[in-house]
Motif scaffolding. Structure first.
Motif, PDB file in Angstrom:
ATOM      1  N   VAL A 222       0.823  -1.204   0.000  1.00 58.72           N
ATOM      2  CA  VAL A 222       0.000   0.000   0.000  1.00 58.72           C
ATOM      3  C   VAL A 222       0.858   1.255   0.000  1.00 58.72           C
ATOM      4  O   VAL A 222       0.471   2.296  -0.562  1.00 58.72           O
ATOM      5  CB  VAL A 222      -0.952  -0.012   1.207  1.00 58.72           C
ATOM      6  CG1 VAL A 222      -1.756   1.284   1.286  1.00 58.72           C
ATOM      7  CG2 VAL A 222      -1.894  -1.209   1.138  1.00 58.72           C
ATOM      8  N   GLU A 223       2.053   1.179   0.590  1.00 58.27           N
ATOM      9  CA  GLU A 223       2.932   2.350   0.615  1.00 58.27           C
ATOM     10  C   GLU A 223       3.306   2.806  -0.797  1.00 58.27           C
ATOM     11  O   GLU A 223       3.579   3.988  -1.034  1.00 58.27           O
ATOM     12  CB  GLU A 223       4.195   2.057   1.431  1.00 58.27           C
ATOM     13  CG  GLU A 223       5.167   1.045   0.842  1.00 58.27           C
ATOM     14  CD  GLU A 223       4.738  -0.399   1.000  1.00 58.27           C
ATOM     15  OE1 GLU A 223       5.428  -1.283   0.451  1.00 58.27           O
ATOM     16  OE2 GLU A 223       3.725  -0.650   1.695  1.00 58.27           O
ATOM     17  N   LEU A 224       3.315   1.878  -1.760  1.00 63.08           N
ATOM     18  CA  LEU A 224       3.588   2.252  -3.144  1.00 63.08           C
ATOM     19  C   LEU A 224       2.482   3.157  -3.679  1.00 63.08           C
ATOM     20  O   LEU A 224       2.754   4.137  -4.391  1.00 63.08           O
ATOM     21  CB  LEU A 224       3.709   0.994  -4.017  1.00 63.08           C
ATOM     22  CG  LEU A 224       3.867   1.218  -5.524  1.00 63.08           C
ATOM     23  CD1 LEU A 224       5.157   1.962  -5.830  1.00 63.08           C
ATOM     24  CD2 LEU A 224       3.829  -0.118  -6.275  1.00 63.08           C
ATOM     25  N   LEU A 225       1.242   2.845  -3.341  1.00 60.58           N
ATOM     26  CA  LEU A 225       0.131   3.686  -3.767  1.00 60.58           C
ATOM     27  C   LEU A 225       0.253   5.081  -3.161  1.00 60.58           C
ATOM     28  O   LEU A 225       0.019   6.091  -3.848  1.00 60.58           O
ATOM     29  CB  LEU A 225      -1.205   3.054  -3.363  1.00 60.58           C
ATOM     30  CG  LEU A 225      -1.481   1.618  -3.848  1.00 60.58           C
ATOM     31  CD1 LEU A 225      -2.889   1.202  -3.444  1.00 60.58           C
ATOM     32  CD2 LEU A 225      -1.292   1.499  -5.349  1.00 60.58           C
ATOM     33  N   VAL A 256      -7.673 -12.347   2.243  1.00 60.04           N
ATOM     34  CA  VAL A 256      -6.690 -12.801   1.245  1.00 60.04           C
ATOM     35  C   VAL A 256      -5.603 -11.762   0.996  1.00 60.04           C
ATOM     36  O   VAL A 256      -4.778 -11.927   0.085  1.00 60.04           O
ATOM     37  CB  VAL A 256      -7.385 -13.156  -0.092  1.00 60.04           C
ATOM     38  CG1 VAL A 256      -8.399 -14.277   0.101  1.00 60.04           C
ATOM     39  CG2 VAL A 256      -8.052 -11.922  -0.707  1.00 60.04           C
ATOM     40  N   GLU A 257      -5.574 -10.691   1.795  1.00 59.20           N
ATOM     41  CA  GLU A 257      -4.649  -9.590   1.507  1.00 59.20           C
ATOM     42  C   GLU A 257      -3.192 -10.001   1.574  1.00 59.20           C
ATOM     43  O   GLU A 257      -2.330  -9.393   0.929  1.00 59.20           O
ATOM     44  CB  GLU A 257      -4.907  -8.403   2.449  1.00 59.20           C
ATOM     45  CG  GLU A 257      -4.475  -8.617   3.890  1.00 59.20           C
ATOM     46  CD  GLU A 257      -5.496  -9.376   4.725  1.00 59.20           C
ATOM     47  OE1 GLU A 257      -5.293  -9.482   5.951  1.00 59.20           O
ATOM     48  OE2 GLU A 257      -6.507  -9.855   4.156  1.00 59.20           O
ATOM     49  N   GLN A 258      -2.871 -11.066   2.332  1.00 58.99           N
ATOM     50  CA  GLN A 258      -1.478 -11.476   2.455  1.00 58.99           C
ATOM     51  C   GLN A 258      -0.918 -12.027   1.148  1.00 58.99           C
ATOM     52  O   GLN A 258       0.301 -12.142   0.984  1.00 58.99           O
ATOM     53  CB  GLN A 258      -1.316 -12.530   3.565  1.00 58.99           C
ATOM     54  CG  GLN A 258      -1.968 -13.878   3.300  1.00 58.99           C
ATOM     55  CD  GLN A 258      -3.404 -13.938   3.777  1.00 58.99           C
ATOM     56  OE1 GLN A 258      -4.103 -12.931   3.831  1.00 58.99           O
ATOM     57  NE2 GLN A 258      -3.849 -15.126   4.155  1.00 58.99           N
ATOM     58  N   TYR A 259      -1.793 -12.356   0.195  1.00 58.52           N
ATOM     59  CA  TYR A 259      -1.344 -12.877  -1.098  1.00 58.52           C
ATOM     60  C   TYR A 259      -1.185 -11.779  -2.142  1.00 58.52           C
ATOM     61  O   TYR A 259      -0.734 -12.051  -3.254  1.00 58.52           O
ATOM     62  CB  TYR A 259      -2.343 -13.913  -1.621  1.00 58.52           C
ATOM     63  CG  TYR A 259      -2.479 -15.125  -0.742  1.00 58.52           C
ATOM     64  CD1 TYR A 259      -1.541 -16.159  -0.792  1.00 58.52           C
ATOM     65  CD2 TYR A 259      -3.541 -15.248   0.158  1.00 58.52           C
ATOM     66  CE1 TYR A 259      -1.668 -17.280   0.014  1.00 58.52           C
ATOM     67  CE2 TYR A 259      -3.673 -16.361   0.972  1.00 58.52           C
ATOM     68  CZ  TYR A 259      -2.735 -17.372   0.891  1.00 58.52           C
ATOM     69  OH  TYR A 259      -2.855 -18.480   1.707  1.00 58.52           O
ATOM     70  N   LEU A 260      -1.540 -10.538  -1.794  1.00 62.42           N
ATOM     71  CA  LEU A 260      -1.618  -9.471  -2.783  1.00 62.42           C
ATOM     72  C   LEU A 260      -0.441  -8.513  -2.709  1.00 62.42           C
ATOM     73  O   LEU A 260       0.074  -8.225  -1.633  1.00 62.42           O
ATOM     74  CB  LEU A 260      -2.919  -8.673  -2.605  1.00 62.42           C
ATOM     75  CG  LEU A 260      -4.221  -9.473  -2.544  1.00 62.42           C
ATOM     76  CD1 LEU A 260      -5.409  -8.516  -2.429  1.00 62.42           C
ATOM     77  CD2 LEU A 260      -4.371 -10.380  -3.742  1.00 62.42           C
ATOM     78  N   ASN A 261      -0.028  -8.020  -3.869  1.00 61.06           N
ATOM     79  CA  ASN A 261       0.917  -6.913  -3.967  1.00 61.06           C
ATOM     80  C   ASN A 261       0.551  -6.098  -5.194  1.00 61.06           C
ATOM     81  O   ASN A 261      -0.294  -6.509  -6.000  1.00 61.06           O
ATOM     82  CB  ASN A 261       2.373  -7.408  -4.031  1.00 61.06           C
ATOM     83  CG  ASN A 261       2.621  -8.258  -5.263  1.00 61.06           C
ATOM     84  OD1 ASN A 261       2.775  -7.740  -6.371  1.00 61.06           O
ATOM     85  ND2 ASN A 261       2.659  -9.583  -5.094  1.00 61.06           N
ATOM     86  N   PHE A 262       1.169  -4.948  -5.340  1.00 62.08           N
ATOM     87  CA  PHE A 262       0.846  -4.068  -6.468  1.00 62.08           C
ATOM     88  C   PHE A 262       1.997  -4.048  -7.470  1.00 62.08           C
ATOM     89  O   PHE A 262       3.169  -4.042  -7.085  1.00 62.08           O
ATOM     90  CB  PHE A 262       0.548  -2.652  -5.973  1.00 62.08           C
ATOM     91  CG  PHE A 262      -0.634  -2.586  -5.040  1.00 62.08           C
ATOM     92  CD1 PHE A 262      -1.922  -2.671  -5.533  1.00 62.08           C
ATOM     93  CD2 PHE A 262      -0.449  -2.459  -3.672  1.00 62.08           C
ATOM     94  CE1 PHE A 262      -3.018  -2.627  -4.678  1.00 62.08           C
ATOM     95  CE2 PHE A 262      -1.524  -2.416  -2.812  1.00 62.08           C
ATOM     96  CZ  PHE A 262      -2.818  -2.496  -3.318  1.00 62.08           C
ATOM     97  N   GLU A 263       1.653  -4.048  -8.747  1.00 60.17           N
ATOM     98  CA  GLU A 263       2.621  -3.961  -9.829  1.00 60.17           C
ATOM     99  C   GLU A 263       2.063  -2.968 -10.839  1.00 60.17           C
ATOM    100  O   GLU A 263       1.267  -3.324 -11.719  1.00 60.17           O
ATOM    101  CB  GLU A 263       2.849  -5.333 -10.472  1.00 60.17           C
ATOM    102  CG  GLU A 263       3.913  -5.331 -11.551  1.00 60.17           C
ATOM    103  CD  GLU A 263       4.146  -6.714 -12.143  1.00 60.17           C
ATOM    104  OE1 GLU A 263       4.716  -6.773 -13.251  1.00 60.17           O
ATOM    105  OE2 GLU A 263       3.763  -7.725 -11.520  1.00 60.17           O
ATOM    106  N   LEU A 264       2.482  -1.716 -10.739  1.00 51.62           N
ATOM    107  CA  LEU A 264       1.842  -0.649 -11.494  1.00 51.62           C
ATOM    108  C   LEU A 264       2.203  -0.644 -12.970  1.00 51.62           C
ATOM    109  O   LEU A 264       1.555   0.046 -13.761  1.00 51.62           O
ATOM    110  CB  LEU A 264       2.174   0.708 -10.860  1.00 51.62           C
ATOM    111  CG  LEU A 264       1.670   0.885  -9.424  1.00 51.62           C
ATOM    112  CD1 LEU A 264       1.960   2.287  -8.923  1.00 51.62           C
ATOM    113  CD2 LEU A 264       0.173   0.578  -9.326  1.00 51.62           C
TER     114      LEU A 264
END
Length: 391
Positions: A222-225, A256-264
């Motif tokens: 989330v810090e990336l956002l 399920v948030e532990q499986y998620l990351n962001f790739e912009l």
């Protein structure tokens, strides 16, 4: 004798004993999961009119194309989203509710064979049509995570991106259609050098150009956002990041948030995505196992505008990953061999039928034999135990 009759065409393969049962079991578990989430199974013809895919702006360069007896151009389906969109537009025209649909289907693409995917392959997936909000996207992502868990995977991650973020950058940079296409191709191919060259040639202002050059490295939480919302000046980009934040917050409700990351910088080879999109990867595997996203404009091609979102996963890639992680073995299930003495065929059949009713897997001998032959015949027939009917 032509050697071709002993071979299969390029990009295809035989499914041997052992793998067939494992594949079917995997597909059945996934199908039951989809059903539990309220998705109704559908299927479409294996081949469609070429115009069906052309109108949906799906590339047909890899399609197997042919003519029918009336001269109509046909093609084997290359994905399921397009024919399901065609089906919904024609068969569900008066249905104003949200359509939750699932499938397990064979697809065909003539392309270079790669790990876990051939020219003929199997996909399972879902489509949710008629829902436009982040709530629908979160449900799709959560179900994607549960699908990988149901398949037997544990160590995997889902990368979330947003086409509107990339399109917002392209709009802010005033890139033409050709430049935008080159940027997206560099992102798809993860071509860092090519991306830098394309950005430099376009003469993009430095602040914006720096973001373009970083796209393939913009991974994180989330810090990336937070960071990117402080850097981008485009309202379109800012809204896209806020949409990802909303989806992530909803996914926390699914646990399920532990499986998620962001790739912009994430984009996909199919060009119909319009919003959130994602891909799933397992640890140590260099290919995606699952992918999907939002495609709100596709239904317009069929005269029935409708927001939509969904995903698909490749069965071959899932199985290959499970094998490499040594969590599944493609072994033939054990069976019991029922042999019989001369004149005892009927008794052997009755015994076999009773054992099958009890849930056992049974093979019956095809000829009478002496008791000394039974063990060897059981081995030849790949059975680990046997019964001999002699009275």
């Amino acid at each position: 004798m032509s050697d071709k009759i002993l071979k299969v065409p390029y990009g295809t393969r035989d499914i041997l004993p052992g793998e067939g049962a494992v594949r079917r079991g995997l597909e059945d578990r996934i199908g039951r999961l989809f059903d539990a989430w309220g998705y109704d199974e559908v299927d479409t013809p294996t081949f469609e009119y070429l115009d069906t895919f052309s109108n949906a702006e799906t590339p047909d360069l890899t399609a197997f194309k042919f003519l029918d007896r009336h001269g109509h151009s046909l093609m084997l389906r290359t994905d399921m989203t397009t024919p399901i969109a065609r089906m919904v537009a024609t068969r569900f025209r008066r249905d104003t509710g949200v359509k939750r649909l699932s499938y397990r289907s064979h697809l065909f693409r003539y392309e270079e064979a790669q790990a876990g995917r051939l020219c003929e392959f199997t996909q399972c997936g879902i489509e949710m049509m008629g829902a436009a909000g982040a709530e629908a996207d979160a449900e799709v992502i959560a179900l994607a995570v549960q699908t990988l868990l149901e398949a037997g995977l544990q160590d995997f991650s889902i990368s979330l991106g947003q086409m509107e973020f990339i399109n917002g950058l392209i709009e802010a940079a005033a890139l033409n259609e050709s430049q935008a296409r080159d940027i997206k191709q560099c992102l798809i191919k993860r071509n860092v050098v090519g991306l830098g060259e394309t950005v430099a040639a376009a003469g993009i202002p430095k602040q914006l150009a720096d973001i373009f050059r970083e796209l393939l490295f913009l991974h994180g939480g989330v810090e990336l956002l937070d960071d990117m919302q402080g850097r981008v000046l485009s309202r379109r980009c800012w809204n896209a990041l806020e949409n990802l934040r909303r989806i992530y917050d909803l996914c926390r409700g699914y646990g399920v948030e532990q499986y998620l990351n962001f790739e912009l910088g994430l984009t996909r080879s199919l060009d119909y995505y319009t919003g959130m999109l994602f891909e799933g990867y397992a640890a140590g595997m260099g290919y995606s196992l699952i992918g999907g996203g939002r495609y709100d404009t596709m239904m317009q091609q069929f005269g029935s505008p409708c927001p939509a979102t969904g995903f698909a996963l490749g069965i071959e890639r899932i199985l290959l990953t499970l094998q490499r992680q040594e969590t599944v073995k493609l072994a033939v299930p054990p069976a019991l061999f029922v042999a019989y003495a001369p004149g005892r065929t009927a008794g052997a059949i009755r015994l076999a039928m009773e054992l099958r009713r009890q849930g056992q897997r049974v093979k019956v001998a095809t000829f009478a034999m002496d008791g000394s032959e039974v063990q060897n015949q059981a081995r030849i027939n790949n059975c680990d135990t046997f019964r001999y009917v002699k009275e």
